[in-house]
Design an enzyme around this catalytic site. Structure first.
Site, PDB file in Angstrom:
ATOM      1  N   ARG A  63      52.623  66.338  54.547  1.00  0.00           N
ATOM      2  CA  ARG A  63      52.061  64.977  54.673  1.00  0.00           C
ATOM      3  C   ARG A  63      51.930  64.696  56.170  1.00  0.00           C
ATOM      4  O   ARG A  63      52.919  64.718  56.901  1.00  0.00           O
ATOM      5  CB  ARG A  63      52.984  63.949  54.013  1.00  0.00           C
ATOM      6  CG  ARG A  63      52.622  62.525  54.379  1.00  0.00           C
ATOM      7  CD  ARG A  63      53.309  61.493  53.540  1.00  0.00           C
ATOM      8  NE  ARG A  63      52.730  61.452  52.202  1.00  0.00           N
ATOM      9  CZ  ARG A  63      52.913  60.448  51.343  1.00  0.00           C
ATOM     10  NH1 ARG A  63      53.661  59.420  51.659  1.00  0.00           N
ATOM     11  NH2 ARG A  63      52.350  60.487  50.146  1.00  0.00           N
TER      12      ARG A  63
ATOM     13  N   HIS B   6      44.180  62.423  49.592  1.00  0.00           N
ATOM     14  CA  HIS B   6      45.468  62.442  48.875  1.00  0.00           C
ATOM     15  C   HIS B   6      45.233  63.123  47.517  1.00  0.00           C
ATOM     16  O   HIS B   6      45.300  62.472  46.475  1.00  0.00           O
ATOM     17  CB  HIS B   6      45.980  61.003  48.717  1.00  0.00           C
ATOM     18  CG  HIS B   6      47.425  60.900  48.370  1.00  0.00           C
ATOM     19  ND1 HIS B   6      48.246  62.000  48.225  1.00  0.00           N
ATOM     20  CD2 HIS B   6      48.215  59.812  48.126  1.00  0.00           C
ATOM     21  CE1 HIS B   6      49.463  61.582  47.915  1.00  0.00           C
ATOM     22  NE2 HIS B   6      49.467  60.276  47.850  1.00  0.00           N
TER      23      HIS B   6
ATOM     24  N   GLN C 112      47.624  62.801  44.414  1.00  0.00           N
ATOM     25  CA  GLN C 112      47.603  61.485  43.770  1.00  0.00           C
ATOM     26  C   GLN C 112      46.513  61.421  42.697  1.00  0.00           C
ATOM     27  O   GLN C 112      46.751  60.977  41.577  1.00  0.00           O
ATOM     28  CB  GLN C 112      47.342  60.411  44.847  1.00  0.00           C
ATOM     29  CG  GLN C 112      47.353  59.015  44.289  1.00  0.00           C
ATOM     30  CD  GLN C 112      48.741  58.598  43.821  1.00  0.00           C
ATOM     31  OE1 GLN C 112      49.693  58.704  44.563  1.00  0.00           O
ATOM     32  NE2 GLN C 112      48.851  58.136  42.583  1.00  0.00           N
TER      33      GLN C 112
ATOM     34  N   ASP D  41      44.269  50.092  46.588  1.00  0.00           N
ATOM     35  CA  ASP D  41      45.361  50.618  47.410  1.00  0.00           C
ATOM     36  C   ASP D  41      45.596  49.614  48.542  1.00  0.00           C
ATOM     37  O   ASP D  41      44.822  48.659  48.706  1.00  0.00           O
ATOM     38  CB  ASP D  41      44.944  52.011  47.944  1.00  0.00           C
ATOM     39  CG  ASP D  41      46.048  52.743  48.683  1.00  0.00           C
ATOM     40  OD1 ASP D  41      47.220  52.319  48.618  1.00  0.00           O
ATOM     41  OD2 ASP D  41      45.732  53.762  49.344  1.00  0.00           O
TER      42      ASP D  41
ATOM     43  N   CYS E  45      48.177  53.628  43.513  1.00  0.00           N
ATOM     44  CA  CYS E  45      49.018  54.792  43.842  1.00  0.00           C
ATOM     45  C   CYS E  45      50.433  54.397  44.237  1.00  0.00           C
ATOM     46  O   CYS E  45      51.342  55.221  44.171  1.00  0.00           O
ATOM     47  CB  CYS E  45      48.355  55.630  44.933  1.00  0.00           C
ATOM     48  SG  CYS E  45      48.240  54.769  46.518  1.00  0.00           S
TER      49      CYS E  45
ATOM     50  N   ARG F 113      52.932  62.091  38.778  1.00  0.00           N
ATOM     51  CA  ARG F 113      52.945  62.901  40.007  1.00  0.00           C
ATOM     52  C   ARG F 113      53.833  64.125  39.772  1.00  0.00           C
ATOM     53  O   ARG F 113      53.518  65.232  40.178  1.00  0.00           O
ATOM     54  CB  ARG F 113      53.497  62.088  41.195  1.00  0.00           C
ATOM     55  CG  ARG F 113      52.666  60.892  41.630  1.00  0.00           C
ATOM     56  CD  ARG F 113      51.373  61.317  42.299  1.00  0.00           C
ATOM     57  NE  ARG F 113      51.599  62.183  43.442  1.00  0.00           N
ATOM     58  CZ  ARG F 113      51.933  61.777  44.673  1.00  0.00           C
ATOM     59  NH1 ARG F 113      52.022  60.492  44.932  1.00  0.00           N
ATOM     60  NH2 ARG F 113      52.107  62.650  45.661  1.00  0.00           N
TER      61      ARG F 113
HETATM   62  N1  NVA Z   1      46.477  54.888  51.578  1.00  0.00           N
HETATM   63  C1  NVA Z   1      47.909  54.878  51.640  1.00  0.00           C
HETATM   64  C2  NVA Z   1      48.493  55.660  50.509  1.00  0.00           C
HETATM   65  C3  NVA Z   1      50.000  55.675  50.459  1.00  0.00           C
HETATM   66  C4  NVA Z   1      50.518  56.530  49.337  1.00  0.00           C
HETATM   67  C5  NVA Z   1      48.375  55.424  52.983  1.00  0.00           C
HETATM   68  O1  NVA Z   1      47.794  56.417  53.434  1.00  0.00           O
HETATM   69  O2  NVA Z   1      49.296  54.876  53.565  1.00  0.00           O
HETATM   70  N1   CP Z   2      51.675  57.267  46.179  1.00  0.00           N
HETATM   71  C1   CP Z   2      52.415  57.942  47.087  1.00  0.00           C
HETATM   72  O1   CP Z   2      52.031  58.980  47.620  1.00  0.00           O
HETATM   73  O2   CP Z   2      53.633  57.383  47.326  1.00  0.00           O
HETATM   74  P1   CP Z   2      54.643  57.761  48.498  1.00  0.00           P
HETATM   75  O3   CP Z   2      54.025  57.311  49.795  1.00  0.00           O
HETATM   76  O4   CP Z   2      55.898  56.996  48.154  1.00  0.00           O
HETATM   77  O5   CP Z   2      54.868  59.249  48.496  1.00  0.00           O
END
Ligand code: NVA
Ligand code: CP
Length: 306
Positions: free
Chosen positions: A104, A131, A134, A220, A260, A288
């Site tokens: 990540r 992502h 997801q 989101d 998500c 997930r």
């Molecule tokens: N769009 C959000 C998703 C978090 C799971 C982010 O990138 O922070």
């Molecule tokens: N939806 C998701 O990826 O959640 P986290 O940021 O908690 O991993």
């Protein structure tokens, strides 16, 4: 054979995604029956996190353990990656010591460079652009509740972010449509979204119009991780892009709501919607785990019969 990675949704064909959904079903059913299933004994997953996470870390770590393997958590801030070790060098070293890697991070380019120097499969656990894990879980959840997503309409309300881009890629791979409504200045960038064309999405100025007749309404956060400096500006720009009961009312009567997570009630979604009867956010979060177990099994063992 070229090493397979899952860096963006379109890395897999419709056939491969269909296979993953079938495996996720089998793996989930076994898990619910408390049947031990350890195909990944002695395999190690390394999880590299440059951004915060609850669901992604938990689902990968628990998932790997449930498949009989081990998972190691590496945060950039306390590894040499945080002190400027080149991604290419880190990939060489890490991939000699483990069997599969999940990352990540910020720019998609970082996971691409890591994968290009990795001996083992690399999974994108979220980048600024995508992502994919997801959306794998989200579509698996849709199928569980409503059957095939082919030909259906998904309404995306809010920011054209990593999750939105991945929905758009998935629409091309699996043959469904996405209605997108963003505030002005936050529109989809097809190239950044990694799209082949514009046939599978339509943009709407008014979020209500995007929701009309949708089979699924989803949204989101207004500000994704890494964009916190834009928070105040975004709060103002996105004020009318809160998924509320008026939006759900114009969708199909059996429309689902997904997010998500983490969610901000009163910002991108009204509490009555996310906590209401059409919301499947807890199934979505749980899936997930099952979808990613299928993904790791596939990347490490290929197709399993039966
Ligand atoms: N769009 C959000 C998703 C978090 C799971 C982010 O990138 O922070
Ligand atoms: N939806 C998701 O990826 O959640 P986290 O940021 O908690 O991993």
């Amino acid at each position: 054979m070229k090493q397979k990675h899952f860096l963006q949704f379109r890395d897999f064909s419709a056939d491969e995604i269909g296979y993953l959904f079938a495996r996720a079903r089998v793996i989930k059913d076994r898990f619910k029956r408390y049947e031990k299933y350890h195909p990944l004994v002695d395999r190690t997953l390394v999880m590299i996190f440059e951004k915060a996470s609850t669901r992604t870390r938990l689902s990968f770590e628990a998932g790997m353990q449930q498949l009989g393997g081990a998972a190691i958590y590496l945060a950039t801030r306390d590894s040499q990656l945080g002190r400027g070790e080149p991604v290419e060098d880190a990939a060489q070293v890490i991939s000699r010591m483990c069997d599969i890697v999940m990352i990540r991070t910020f720019e998609q380019e970082i996971v691409e460079r890591f994968a290009a120097h990795s001996r083992v499969p690399v999974i994108n656990g979220l980048t600024n652009e995508y992502h994919p894990c997801q959306i794998l879980a989200d579509i698996f959840t849709f199928i569980e509740h409503r059957g095939s997503i082919a030909g259906k309409t998904v309404a995306w309300i809010g920011d054209s972010n990593n999750v939105c881009n991945t929905w758009l890629q998935a629409a091309e791979v699996l043959g469904f449509n996405v209605h997108v409504s963003t505030p002005p200045g936050y529109e989809v960038e097809p190239e950044r979204a990694g799209l082949f064309g514009t046939d599978h999405f339509e943009e709407f100025t008014d979020p209500i119009d995007a929701c009309r007749g949708a089979d699924l309404v989803t949204t989101d956060v207004w500000t994704s991780m890494g964009f916190e400096a834009e928070n105040d500006e975004r709060r103002k720009a996105f004020a009318d892009w809160c998924v509320d009961t008026d939006m759900m009312r114009v969708a199909r009567p059996d429309a689902l709501f997904m997010h998500c997570l983490p969610a901000h009630r009163g910002e991108e979604v009204a509490a009555e919607v996310i906590d209401g009867p059409q919301s499947v956010v807890w199934d979505e979060a749980e899936n997930r785990l099952h979808a990613q177990k299928a993904l790791m099994e596939y990347l490490l063992l290929g197709r399993i019969e039966g």
